[in-house]
Design a protein around this motif. Structure first.
Motif, short mmCIF file in Angstrom:
data_model
loop_
_atom_site.label_atom_id
_atom_site.label_comp_id
_atom_site.label_asym_id
_atom_site.label_seq_id
_atom_site.Cartn_x
_atom_site.Cartn_y
_atom_site.Cartn_z
N SER A 143 -98.10 37.95 21.88
CA SER A 143 -97.60 36.82 21.12
C SER A 143 -96.09 36.73 21.25
CB SER A 143 -97.98 36.98 19.64
OG SER A 143 -97.48 35.92 18.86
N ALA A 144 -95.57 35.50 21.29
CA ALA A 144 -94.13 35.29 21.41
C ALA A 144 -93.71 34.13 20.53
CB ALA A 144 -93.74 35.01 22.86
N GLY A 151 -85.40 34.88 20.62
CA GLY A 151 -86.84 34.95 20.39
C GLY A 151 -87.33 36.37 20.61
N TYR A 152 -88.65 36.54 20.57
CA TYR A 152 -89.23 37.87 20.70
C TYR A 152 -90.64 37.78 21.26
CZ TYR A 152 -91.17 36.39 16.20
OH TYR A 152 -91.78 35.68 15.20
N VAL A 153 -91.09 38.92 21.80
CA VAL A 153 -92.44 39.07 22.35
C VAL A 153 -93.00 40.38 21.84
CG1 VAL A 153 -93.84 39.16 24.45
CG2 VAL A 153 -91.71 37.86 24.44
N GLY A 154 -94.29 40.40 21.52
CA GLY A 154 -94.92 41.64 21.08
C GLY A 154 -96.34 41.77 21.61
N GLY A 155 -96.79 43.02 21.76
CA GLY A 155 -98.17 43.30 22.16
C GLY A 155 -98.92 43.91 20.99
N TYR A 156 -99.94 43.22 20.51
CA TYR A 156 -100.62 43.61 19.28
C TYR A 156 -102.12 43.83 19.53
CZ TYR A 156 -96.42 41.17 17.65
OH TYR A 156 -95.12 40.73 17.47
N LEU A 193 -91.94 37.13 30.03
CA LEU A 193 -92.18 38.44 29.45
C LEU A 193 -93.61 38.57 28.95
CD1 LEU A 193 -88.91 39.23 27.46
CD2 LEU A 193 -89.83 40.51 29.39
N GLN A 194 -94.13 37.50 28.38
CA GLN A 194 -95.53 37.52 27.96
C GLN A 194 -96.46 37.77 29.15
OE1 GLN A 194 -95.54 33.70 25.41
NE2 GLN A 194 -97.17 34.94 24.52
N ALA A 195 -96.19 37.06 30.25
CA ALA A 195 -97.01 37.26 31.45
C ALA A 195 -96.91 38.69 31.95
CB ALA A 195 -96.59 36.27 32.53
#
Length: 321
Positions: A143-144, A151-156, A193-195
């Motif tokens: 999710s971003a 902004g930010y990106v995380g793996g949950y 970054l999400q990719a």
């Protein structure tokens, strides 16, 4: 396999990793500024199947940050145009467009079919609905969010803590890209970054991108931390209109100008509900409704300080009347 030769050279990919990508099914919610770069790089990398969910049509104000689309595409559904364009990039990847909102009514079924989920919608309600569905199903979620120059990106989920563990409380920032603006390359970098994180999860790189949080500030400085052991947070869940009960106390935070028709015929229209307003009867569920879900979350947060009963949220942006 010459198409993927440059990435198959990498020890983390190889033939086995490429086969994993080709067999993977990714659910991407949002074909906008985050979704466009994520889609292009996942399709380019050879992810086998992508289900793309987006209800919007292309507008001229989108084009500065969504360069997959052209002036000739204005007015057309983003999901359909993206699928058609990406078929020209890599015809071996199947992109299935769904022109609809992601809501609690369809989230569980869509998540169940995917190996990995990407939240590219930049919507408060969508992020939490997807996180709840992914956490329950054990599916990884990338999710971003972007606003302005940061902004930010995380793996949950998928074995890591959920988005609720990192963001258990409602945000104090009510700004949106429409009100505060956003720079195209900023949101494009976050989509990339999400990719990158999604590909890492699919090919099984170590350490896993799940449990990792990356933030980019307005000066293009990156910071990151891991939240593998973050405790899960409880809080009000979003529900679909079909899940409303006759016994619910429904509070609609929207005024008559914003929404001439209330959430339900019996709903109380109270824009300032939360710190004030009538408490539900014992055993009654309070359902707080607004357009995006953010105001409802805040009202629920205030209500919980003076009432311990069941509280649910209703985001009406994606709900049909």
């Amino acid at each position: 396999m010459s198409r993927y030769a440059r990435q198959m050279i990498l020890p983390d990919v190889g033939a086995e990793g490429q086969n994993r990508l080709g067999a993977a099914h990714v659910l991407i919610v949002g074909a906008g500024a985050l979704g466009v770069p994520a889609l292009q790089y996942l399709v380019g990398a050879g992810v086998g199947r992508i289900t793309l969910v987006d209800p919007d049509r292309i507008e001229e104000t989108n084009l500065h940050r969504q360069p997959l689309y052209r002036m000739s595409d204005l007015g057309q559904p983003k999901a359909e145009v993206a699928a058609q364009s990406l078929a020209g990039l890599n015809p071996s990847v199947t992109v299935t467009p769904l022109i609809e909102w992601l809501t609690p009514a369809n989230a569980d079924a869509l998540v169940a079919e995917a190996d990995l989920v990407m939240d590219c919608a930049d919507s408060y309600a969508v992020s939490y609905v997807l996180s709840d569905a992914c956490y329950a199903a054990g599916k990884p979620l990338i999710s971003a969010s972007a606003l302005g120059l940061e902004g930010y990106v995380g793996g949950y989920c998928g074995g890591a803590p959920s988005l609720r563990a990192v963001f258990p409380s409602p945000s104090d920032n009510i700004a949106t890209c429409a009100s505060a603006g956003v720079l195209g390359p900023v949101v494009g970098m976050l989509g990339c970054l999400q990719a990158r994180m999604a590909l890492g999860v699919l090919i099984g790189t170590a350490p896993s991108p799940l449990g990792q949080f990356i933030r980019m500030d307005g000066a293009m400085r990156f910071s990151q931390f891991r939240f593998d052991r973050a405790p899960e947070a409880t809080g009000p869940r979003f529900l679909a209109r079909r899940d409303l009960r006759a016994s619910d106390l429904v509070i609609d935070l929207r005024d008559a100008v914003e929404a001439p028709q209330k959430a339900t015929p019996d709903a109380l229209r109270m824009p300032d509900y939360g710190l004030q307003g009538p408490l539900p009867d014992p055993g009654t569920r309070a359902v707080i409704a607004c357009r995006s879900g953010l105001r409802a979350w805040r009202a629920a947060h205030h209500l919980a300080t003076r009432w311990t009963g069941d509280i649910a949220l209703l985001a009406l942006q994606g709900e049909t009347e």
